[in-house]
Scaffold this active site. Structure first.
Site, short mmCIF file in Angstrom:
data_model
loop_
_atom_site.label_atom_id
_atom_site.label_comp_id
_atom_site.label_asym_id
_atom_site.label_seq_id
_atom_site.Cartn_x
_atom_site.Cartn_y
_atom_site.Cartn_z
N GLU A 177 3.31 -0.19 4.90
CA GLU A 177 3.08 -1.05 6.06
C GLU A 177 2.29 -2.31 5.71
O GLU A 177 2.16 -3.19 6.57
CB GLU A 177 2.40 -0.27 7.19
CG GLU A 177 0.95 0.17 6.96
CD GLU A 177 0.86 1.49 6.24
OE1 GLU A 177 1.84 1.89 5.60
OE2 GLU A 177 -0.21 2.14 6.31
N CYS A 198 2.07 3.62 2.03
CA CYS A 198 3.16 3.94 2.98
C CYS A 198 4.00 2.73 3.37
O CYS A 198 4.90 2.81 4.21
CB CYS A 198 2.57 4.62 4.20
SG CYS A 198 1.61 6.08 3.75
N ASN A 241 0.86 -1.19 0.00
CA ASN A 241 0.00 0.00 0.00
C ASN A 241 0.90 1.25 0.00
O ASN A 241 2.13 1.13 0.07
CB ASN A 241 -0.90 -0.06 1.24
CG ASN A 241 -0.12 0.28 2.48
OD1 ASN A 241 0.97 -0.24 2.69
ND2 ASN A 241 -0.63 1.17 3.31
N1 UDP Z 1 -3.91 6.88 3.29
C1 UDP Z 1 -4.48 7.44 2.16
N2 UDP Z 1 -4.53 8.81 2.03
C2 UDP Z 1 -4.03 9.65 2.98
C3 UDP Z 1 -3.44 9.08 4.12
C4 UDP Z 1 -3.41 7.70 4.24
O1 UDP Z 1 -4.93 6.73 1.28
O2 UDP Z 1 -4.09 10.89 2.82
C5 UDP Z 1 -3.84 5.40 3.45
C6 UDP Z 1 -2.54 4.79 2.98
O3 UDP Z 1 -2.76 3.49 2.51
C7 UDP Z 1 -1.73 4.75 4.24
C8 UDP Z 1 -2.79 4.33 5.23
O4 UDP Z 1 -3.94 5.05 4.81
O5 UDP Z 1 -0.66 3.87 4.15
C9 UDP Z 1 -2.50 4.60 6.67
O6 UDP Z 1 -2.08 5.94 6.85
P1 UDP Z 1 -2.20 6.66 8.25
O7 UDP Z 1 -1.83 5.68 9.31
O8 UDP Z 1 -1.43 7.93 8.18
O9 UDP Z 1 -3.77 6.95 8.32
P2 UDP Z 1 -4.72 7.52 9.48
O10 UDP Z 1 -5.57 6.38 9.91
O11 UDP Z 1 -3.88 8.10 10.57
O12 UDP Z 1 -5.52 8.57 8.80
#
Ligand code: UDP
Length: 700
Positions: free
Chosen positions: A359, A357, A355
């Protein structure tokens, strides 16, 4: 408030909302809290949002025969861990639970075959459509573009010339821009190309040099590398660049020889079953007296088939990657062998992408939902000293994994392929946030051997309990359909020991008595017992852990993000109504302790965002509050590697570098990363992009 507002007057107001910071409220207000679509008035408070999520995800269990009162009890538990900010699910779950839009997962990998469209729905334009549907609801998508033939290659059906994967990526990028206008959050993408691809050099440079800040702005890009390639880099030997265009070998179902050559499959993870299957499928001889044919033998065949376009020195290709990453942060690397070696359900096929980032390394069409534990909440202080509330942590993990497992059932999937793949493996990703603050509260500097040891131990504890919960869930509700008790790979069997990590990075020192005592409970965990239980009772989820960036949910929880160090201690934020000085609350607490909390001091700190060089600050503060760019790259990497050892998915991490670091630092970091057994690596050199999202210190 009772004495301010009168007893019972504010019964709809929940004091738990007071746990939320100003920034948390701003974020929730902007995107998360539901509004009436006609009047645009808010129809929920933050606590109502947590309640909505808890209720919706608990209700799934009615289907599994739980009674109304059992479901209600679970709802309370789910509500409690979220409202106390001990655990938060990823953004799509918070936003979409119980609403008409129903995607609850953040991570998707979509396959892209070398065809415009296909009956199976995995051609280039099928993938584009799938991407749009996922982005619309706040998910992020990853793609491996390596199957697309390179530019200039032949297109038989039109007698034309192929335009190549990078040109198609531009279409995905523009589409992301367009969809983001109407969507709930910016769509993010990961574009992967494997290092054997004939167009790899264009790919490496597609976001750097004059294309920096211009092209593929909605993509992170990564080069998929293999052990075979990295060894050639070390020896300065040649590697082939290959066109993946199908050149079918008569008598085989698939061009396995070419596949093998281009994947440089490393012997260790090519298990016997795969080999048998290959043989059955069309007589491609993989075994030479039960031995796998060597890469060189496979290459000779690829050469004969005309699939090798040219040869290139691995070292110079690697240097191109490094130069580009130094210039702009892209591309990162994905270590494809490591990803597949440690993929618990390796027998389902090969993983080629992650995906956005990093992870979540996923099989084609798989999705994964994430959630993160706020580590800061588990530091307790008494007169007798500080300790970690391990029982509380174990209890939170138990409900968090259960909640994440329910997300799979509650999810409304945008495509049937995604639903099938996701339900087949039931991957969930429990991660963490607030590590940096946990360390500060325990008095341990982020860039110390103690901190790495703590990461290693906490990661091990979380993995153990998450896995144990998944076994318990299997007892109750059954294993994931693709579970095979004998072939399932227990990742702890391949976890590298703590000492190995120090050895690779040449960091000297030993964990102190203090940190050993803090984490002594972890040494008692018995993984062999866990294995016996798994074999006896099954497993609900093929993966249970994943370290996500927690970009937004860490703001909601009011803590530091993921496993990253603090970014800035104080900074100036420009908003429409003026300039505001923002100061890290934990840092302010420490300033107060030392009676340094006056405006002059804070203003001085805000100028650089750091105190490492500030000789007027007490040494304790200077050591504890080292920010992302002051932490040496080795320590960034060590934290990532420590968490990765106890993680069946991936660990998202940015190795932040000072702007004056030379390209050699990037090279060192990339090579060390491979040896440390992380699944991917990303660096970011300060100020290397013009549109940097956050600057530390005063915005320049
Ligand atoms: N993600 C996305 N757009 C964004 C931020 C995150 O699609 O603007 C997706 C992406 O797959 C990323 C995952 O959400 O790897 C997790 O990101 P993060 O933990 O920062 O998300 P949060 O749950 O804190 O919004």
């Amino acid at each position: 408030y009772n004495h301010v507002y009168g007893k019972g007057k504010w019964k709809d107001f929940d004091p738990k909302d007071l746990l939320l910071t100003y920034n948390a409220l701003k974020v929730l207000e902007a995107r998360y809290l539901l509004k009436d679509p006609n009047t645009l008035r808010y129809i929920e408070t933050p606590q109502m949002m947590f309640r909505r999520v808890a209720k919706y995800l608990a209700s799934v269990e009615l289907k599994y025969g739980k009674s109304e009162s059992e479901v209600k009890a679970l709802e309370e538990k789910f509500y409690e861990i979220m409202s106390n900010l001990r655990f938060l699910p990823n953004t799509p779950t918070l936003m979409n639970s119980g609403t008409r839009l129903g995607i609850l997962s953040a991570c998707f990998v979509i396959p892209v075959r070398d065809s415009m469209t296909t009956p199976e729905g995995d051609g280039i334009y099928d993938a584009l459509r799938a991407m749009a549907l996922v982005h619309q609801q706040g998910g992020g998508t990853g793609f491996d573009f390596s199957e697309l033939r390179p530019k200039g290659d032949v297109v038989a059906s039109t007698a034309g010339v192929a335009s190549g994967p990078v040109s198609f990526m531009k279409i995905f990028d523009v589409s992301t821009d367009v969809v983001k206008q109407g969507g709930k959050r910016r769509g993010a993408n990961m574009g992967v190309m494997h290092v054997w691809h004939a167009e790899i050099e264009d790919f490496i440079n597609s976001k750097s040099g004059k294309l920096k800040d211009v092209q593929l702005q909605n993509f992170n890009i990564s080069v998929g590398v293999y052990d075979y390639f990295m060894e050639k880099v070390e020896r300065g030997e040649e590697v082939p660049l290959i066109t993946p265009r199908k050149t079918r070998i008569p008598g085989t179902d698939h061009d396995y020889y070419i596949n093998k050559a281009r994947n440089y499959m490393s012997e260790e993870w090519v298990q016997e079953e795969i080999l048998n299957e290959l043989e059955e499928k069309g007589g491609a001889v993989w075994l030479d007296e039960s031995k796998i044919i060597t890469v060189d033998e496979a290459l000779a065949i690829a050469e004969k088939e005309g699939a090798i376009i040219r040869w290139i020195n691995a070292r110079s290709l690697f240097e191109e990657i490094v130069k580009s990453a130094w210039d702009s942060g892209d591309p990162g690397l994905l270590f494809i062998d490591e990803i597949n070696r440690r993929h618990p359900v390796w027998y389902l096929g090969k993983i080629n992408a992650t995906n956005p980032c990093g992870e979540e390394p996923l099989l084609p069409w798989e999705s994964c939902n994430l959630g993160s534990i706020n580590l800061e909440k588990f530091v307790k202080e008494t007169e007798n000293g500080k300790y970690i509330d391990w029982d509380g942590l174990a209890e939170t993990i138990k409900y968090a994994v259960r909640l994440l497992d329910n997300v799979i059932d509650a999810n409304k999937y945008p495509l049937k392929q995604i639903e099938q793949a996701t339900k087949n493996t039931r991957k969930v990703g429990l991660g963490v946030m607030g590590l940096a603050r946990m360390l500060i509260r325990l008095g341990i500097p982020y860039d110390s051997v103690d901190a790495i040891y703590l990461s290693y131990q906490v990661a091990k504890f979380i993995y153990y309990h998450a896995f144990k919960t998944s076994i318990e869930l299997a007892k109750e509700k059954g294993s994931f359909p693709a579970y095979d008790p004998l072939r399932y790979h227990d990742i702890w069997e391949s976890a590298r020991p703590f000492e190995y990590l120090l050895e690779v990075t040449k960091v000297e020192g030993k964990p102190s008595e203090y940190v050993r005592k803090l984490t002594a409970i972890v040494d008692k965990l018995d993984f062999s017992e866990l294995k016996a239980e798994r074999i006896k009772y099954g497993l609900r989820n093929s993966t249970v852990v994943s370290v996500a960036p927690t970009g937004t949910i860490s703001i909601i929880a009011g803590t530091s993000s993921s496993i990253e160090p603090l970014f800035a201690l104080a900074f100036i934020r420009n908003v429409a109504v003026g300039k505001f000085m923002e100061i890290d609350p934990l840092f302010l607490e420490y300033l107060r302790k030392y009676e340094l909390d006056n405006p002059e001091v804070v203003k001085k700190v805000a100028e650089t965002g750091t105190v490492g060089e500030n000789m007027f600050m007490p040494a304790t503060i200077r050591k504890l509050f080292r920010t992302a760019h002051e932490v040496p790259p080795e320590f960034h990497l060590l934290h990532q590697a420590a968490w990765q050892q106890w993680n069946d998915s991936g660990t998202s991490k940015t190795i932040n570098l000072r702007s004056e670091e030379p390209p050699e630092t990037v090279e060192r970091v990339y090579l060390m990363a491979w040896k440390l057994g992380v699944k991917g690596i990303t660096v970011y050199r300060d100020k290397s992009k013009s549109q940097q999202v956050i600057y530390f210190g005063i915005k320049k």
